[in-house]
Structure formats: structure tokens, C-alpha cells
Design a protein around this motif. Structure first.
Motif, PDB file in Angstrom:
ATOM      1  N   TYR A 131      24.183 -10.069  17.976  1.00  0.00           N
ATOM      2  CA  TYR A 131      24.039  -9.025  16.951  1.00  0.00           C
ATOM      3  C   TYR A 131      25.403  -8.679  16.357  1.00  0.00           C
ATOM      4  CZ  TYR A 131      22.790  -4.716  14.595  1.00  0.00           C
ATOM      5  OH  TYR A 131      22.610  -3.746  13.636  1.00  0.00           O
ATOM      6  N   LEU A 132      26.420  -8.585  17.194  1.00  0.00           N
ATOM      7  CA  LEU A 132      27.758  -8.276  16.706  1.00  0.00           C
ATOM      8  C   LEU A 132      28.249  -9.341  15.739  1.00  0.00           C
ATOM      9  CD1 LEU A 132      30.395  -6.646  16.772  1.00  0.00           C
ATOM     10  CD2 LEU A 132      31.036  -7.930  18.829  1.00  0.00           C
ATOM     11  N   GLU A 133      27.992 -10.595  16.061  1.00  0.00           N
ATOM     12  CA  GLU A 133      28.459 -11.684  15.208  1.00  0.00           C
ATOM     13  C   GLU A 133      27.847 -11.636  13.815  1.00  0.00           C
ATOM     14  OE1 GLU A 133      27.523 -15.119  17.498  1.00  0.00           O
ATOM     15  OE2 GLU A 133      29.116 -14.762  18.987  1.00  0.00           O
ATOM     16  N   SER A 134      26.593 -11.218  13.721  1.00  0.00           N
ATOM     17  CA  SER A 134      25.924 -11.202  12.420  1.00  0.00           C
ATOM     18  C   SER A 134      25.951  -9.825  11.742  1.00  0.00           C
ATOM     19  CB  SER A 134      24.470 -11.660  12.568  1.00  0.00           C
ATOM     20  OG  SER A 134      23.791 -10.853  13.507  1.00  0.00           O
ATOM     21  N   ASN A 135      26.413  -8.797  12.457  1.00  0.00           N
ATOM     22  CA  ASN A 135      26.423  -7.435  11.890  1.00  0.00           C
ATOM     23  C   ASN A 135      27.724  -6.717  12.241  1.00  0.00           C
ATOM     24  OD1 ASN A 135      23.368  -6.850  10.965  1.00  0.00           O
ATOM     25  ND2 ASN A 135      23.347  -8.019  12.877  1.00  0.00           N
ATOM     26  N   ARG A 136      28.820  -7.435  12.131  1.00  0.00           N
ATOM     27  CA  ARG A 136      30.092  -6.891  12.599  1.00  0.00           C
ATOM     28  C   ARG A 136      30.477  -5.593  11.875  1.00  0.00           C
ATOM     29  NH1 ARG A 136      33.984  -8.524  15.816  1.00  0.00           N
ATOM     30  NH2 ARG A 136      35.968  -7.463  15.629  1.00  0.00           N
ATOM     31  N   GLN A 137      30.334  -5.557  10.568  1.00  0.00           N
ATOM     32  CA  GLN A 137      30.740  -4.364   9.824  1.00  0.00           C
ATOM     33  C   GLN A 137      29.866  -3.167  10.183  1.00  0.00           C
ATOM     34  OE1 GLN A 137      33.592  -4.231   7.871  1.00  0.00           O
ATOM     35  NE2 GLN A 137      33.153  -2.055   8.180  1.00  0.00           N
ATOM     36  N   LYS A 138      28.596  -3.423  10.405  1.00  0.00           N
ATOM     37  CA  LYS A 138      27.684  -2.346  10.789  1.00  0.00           C
ATOM     38  C   LYS A 138      28.086  -1.749  12.145  1.00  0.00           C
ATOM     39  CE  LYS A 138      23.308  -3.082   9.938  1.00  0.00           C
ATOM     40  NZ  LYS A 138      21.848  -3.434  10.071  1.00  0.00           N
ATOM     41  N   VAL A 139      28.419  -2.625  13.096  1.00  0.00           N
ATOM     42  CA  VAL A 139      28.838  -2.156  14.412  1.00  0.00           C
ATOM     43  C   VAL A 139      30.176  -1.416  14.317  1.00  0.00           C
ATOM     44  CG1 VAL A 139      29.549  -2.892  16.723  1.00  0.00           C
ATOM     45  CG2 VAL A 139      27.578  -3.970  15.620  1.00  0.00           C
ATOM     46  N   THR A 140      31.082  -1.924  13.514  1.00  0.00           N
ATOM     47  CA  THR A 140      32.371  -1.261  13.327  1.00  0.00           C
ATOM     48  C   THR A 140      32.184   0.128  12.729  1.00  0.00           C
ATOM     49  OG1 THR A 140      33.498  -3.389  13.023  1.00  0.00           O
ATOM     50  CG2 THR A 140      34.626  -1.421  12.199  1.00  0.00           C
ATOM     51  N   ASN A 141      31.323   0.246  11.753  1.00  0.00           N
ATOM     52  CA  ASN A 141      31.054   1.548  11.137  1.00  0.00           C
ATOM     53  C   ASN A 141      30.402   2.507  12.136  1.00  0.00           C
ATOM     54  OD1 ASN A 141      32.156   0.789   8.701  1.00  0.00           O
ATOM     55  ND2 ASN A 141      30.191   0.228   7.772  1.00  0.00           N
TER      56      ASN A 141
END
Length: 331
Positions: free
Chosen positions: A219-229
Motif C-alpha cells: 500500500y505504501l508503494e502505491s500510495n506514498r503521498q497519501k501515507v505521507t500526508n
């Protein structure tokens, strides 16, 4: 108008009734076991709409146990879990792809609370003690407490009693004679029911991944910006709570159903002193301890390390810190 409703069963769901805005992205996050005030960083980010500030429409779930949270994370019912690092070890031993991206409490925040007739450690011999689940964080805390008190696990019986309410009932009725309680539950048990503490593991300063932010690597690999936010919202929430004690007290009272004095204990014990622990990944020594304890009952853990199990992923926090984001909030 946003409304929050609470249903207490196996799961406590809390979510907005208004539909998600087109400009924000959906994400579901959960607390796995939410009776400590450190979880207020999620409550504040949710209720004060800080997640929205970072482009996220977050549905928040407060779950009774970390194991339930882990099941939901693995089945993609949630995307971020705030729970004990113990479950990351046991899951990655089964070829899971979980990663810890943020910290929390990096020690045992628990006290061994016993019935009034238990005057000293030796009085526990032959008595029943409770844990929320075998192999869970409070089980490991109990093992450490018994060792420090000079007791062998064979000298007591350990049973499972899930949920703080059921545990305090079992303790007051004499079905069990002791268990590990966090604050403010430990103080509640002592003041309201005459129990007392045999040992406070916080004083031991033993590194332990009591709670941390967990995601699937995929999930992190495909949604990195979302996780960062998401983590940016959590970090902003930390400093909001440190500046606004009345807000923190109100949220603690609402979510774990305690009075002003008990909420203040939780705030001072966790948020005021240790809230910024979220900015650091769990101490490697604590993860090694969990692996070694797990190896006593699970041969797959033998010879494993935090690195071989790929438990830690520092890149999200590193990126946020290098950007100067934390300093701007702190000062």
C-alpha cells in the motif's frame, strides 16, 4: 454538519456522516486497542479536521484489540493501523509485508495491579493472572513484570480476559488476582476498587514497541503521498494537543469514558511527556526483545532480526523531517 455516533461491541466505529469531498482522498485508519491517551493524536486529527487539511477524508475506527486491527489491515479493510509492534513481528513471520512507519510509546507503560490481599509478589504464587491475549503486548509486559519480581511463570496461572471492562470486573470479583493495566485504568482500579500496584514497568525503561503506525508495504508503494500526508496530519495533531490541554482532556474523556482527573493522568503520562515519540521509529532493542520472546513459542522466529523481517520503514518520517515540516510546527 458532521455527527459522530458510537456503538460498543467488538468494534467501536466512528465516522463522518457527510459524503467525502471530491478534492480529498479516502483512507481508513484504526486504533488497535485504544484505552491509552496516546491515541488522542488520531482523535484530534479526526475531530479537528486536520486530515482534511492534508487532502484526506479519513474514516476512523477504534478497535478493542490489536489483533482485530491486524486482521482488518491484512484484509484491506483499513489502510493504517496504530497498534503494538508485536503484531508486526508475528505477521511478518508468516510472510506478511507490513512496515512500521511511525512510533508511539517506546516502553512498557503498564503497572502490575493486584487485589488488596496480595501484599507482596510471593502472594501471587498459585493465583490466576490475566492478559488480553496470549502473545500480545500486555502478555509480554506481564512476563517481564514477573521476572523482575522474582517469580517464575510456572508459579502462576495466566488466562485470557479481553477488554478493560471485563478485566476490572474479573479483578474486583476475585476471578483473577492481578493484571497489567495502563494509565489511567491503573489509577481507576486503585482509587475506586482498592487495588494496588506491585511494579511499574515504565520505571524500568525497557525498550518496547508498545504502539506504532503500521501499513502494508504494498500500500505504501502505491500510495506514498497519501501515507505521507496522513503522518503529517498526525504530527500536527501532536503539537496541537501539547498546546491545547483542554482539547486533549475533552477527547480523552470522550473516547475512553473517564473523568477529568483520570483524563489528566492519561494526558500527563502519555501525551505531555511522550507524545513526540511518534516522530521516531521503535527502538531496535525492543523489536529484538519481541522476536526473542516470540521464538520461545514460535520456532519461525529463531534467528530472525528486525532487518530480516523488514519491520521498519524510516523513509516516510525521514522525508517529513528533512523538509523542515516538524520544526515549523514545533516553534
Amino acid at each position: 454538519m458532521r455527527r459522530t455516533w458510537i456503538v460498543v461491541a467488538t468494534i467501536l466505529f466512528l465516522y463522518p456522516t457527510n459524503p467525502p469531498l471530491a478534492a480529498v482522498e479516502n483512507l481508513r485508519a484504526a486504533s488497535g486497542g485504544f484505552t491509552t491517551a496516546i491515541h488522542a493524536v488520531l482523535w484530534a486529527a479526526y475531530e479537528q479536521k486536520i486530515f482534511r487539511k492534508y487532502g484526506l477524508d479519513v474514516e476512523y475506527l477504534a478497535l478493542n484489540t490489536g489483533r482485530l486491527g491486524m486482521q482488518m489491515l491484512l484484509s484491506d479493510d483499513i489502510q493504517v493501523l496504530f497498534s503494538t509492534g508485536v503484531t508486526v513481528v508475528t505477521t511478518n513471520l508468516q510472510k506478511g509485508d507490513l512496515a512500521i512507519i511511525g512510533g508511539g510509546l517506546n516502553f512498557f507503560p503498564t503497572k502490575l495491579v493486584a487485589r488488596p490481599e496480595i501484599k507482596r509478589a510471593g502472594d501471587l504464587k498459585g493465583k490466576a493472572l490475566a492478559v488480553g491475549g496470549f502473545g500480545a503486548a500486555n502478555h509480554m509486559a506481564l512476563l517481564v513484570a514477573l521476572e523482575k519480581l522474582g517469580l517464575n511463570t510456572k508459579e502462576v496461572s495466566i488466562i485470557q480476559v479481553a477488554g478493560a471492562a471485563a478485566q476490572i470486573t474479573a479483578l474486583t470479583k476475585g476471578a483473577i488476582y492481578g493484571l497489567m493495566f495502563n494509565e489511567p485504568q491503573a489509577t481507576i482500579a486503585m482509587k475506586k476498587f482498592g487495588m494496588h500496584s506491585l511494579i511499574d514497568l515504565m520505571e524500568s525503561k525497557i525498550p518496547f514497541p508498545q504502539n506504532c503506525f503500521i501499513v502494508k508495504r504494498s500500500y505504501l508503494e502505491s500510495n506514498r503521498q497519501k501515507v505521507t500526508n496522513f503522518m503529517k496530519a498526525i504530527i500536527e495533531s501532536i503539537y496541537l494537543l501539547k498546546r491545547d490541554r483542554p482539547l486533549a482532556i475533552r477527547l480523552i474523556k470522550k473516547y475512553i469514558r473517564v473523568n477529568d482527573e483520570e483524563a489528566a493522568i492519561g494526558y500527563d503520562y502519555y501525551l505531555a511527556k511522550h507524545g513526540e515519540g511518534i516522530l521516531d521509529l521503535p527502538d531496535r532493542r525492543g523489536l529484538v526483545f519481541v522476536i526473542e520472546e516470540t521464538a520461545k513459542t514460535n520456532p519461525k522466529a529463531g534467528g530472525q532480526t528486525p532487518e530480516t523481517l523488514r519491520l521498519l520503514e524510516p523513509s516516510v518520517l525521514d522525508e517529513i523531517k528533512k523538509s523542515g515540516f516538524v520544526e515549523k510546527l514545533r516553534y
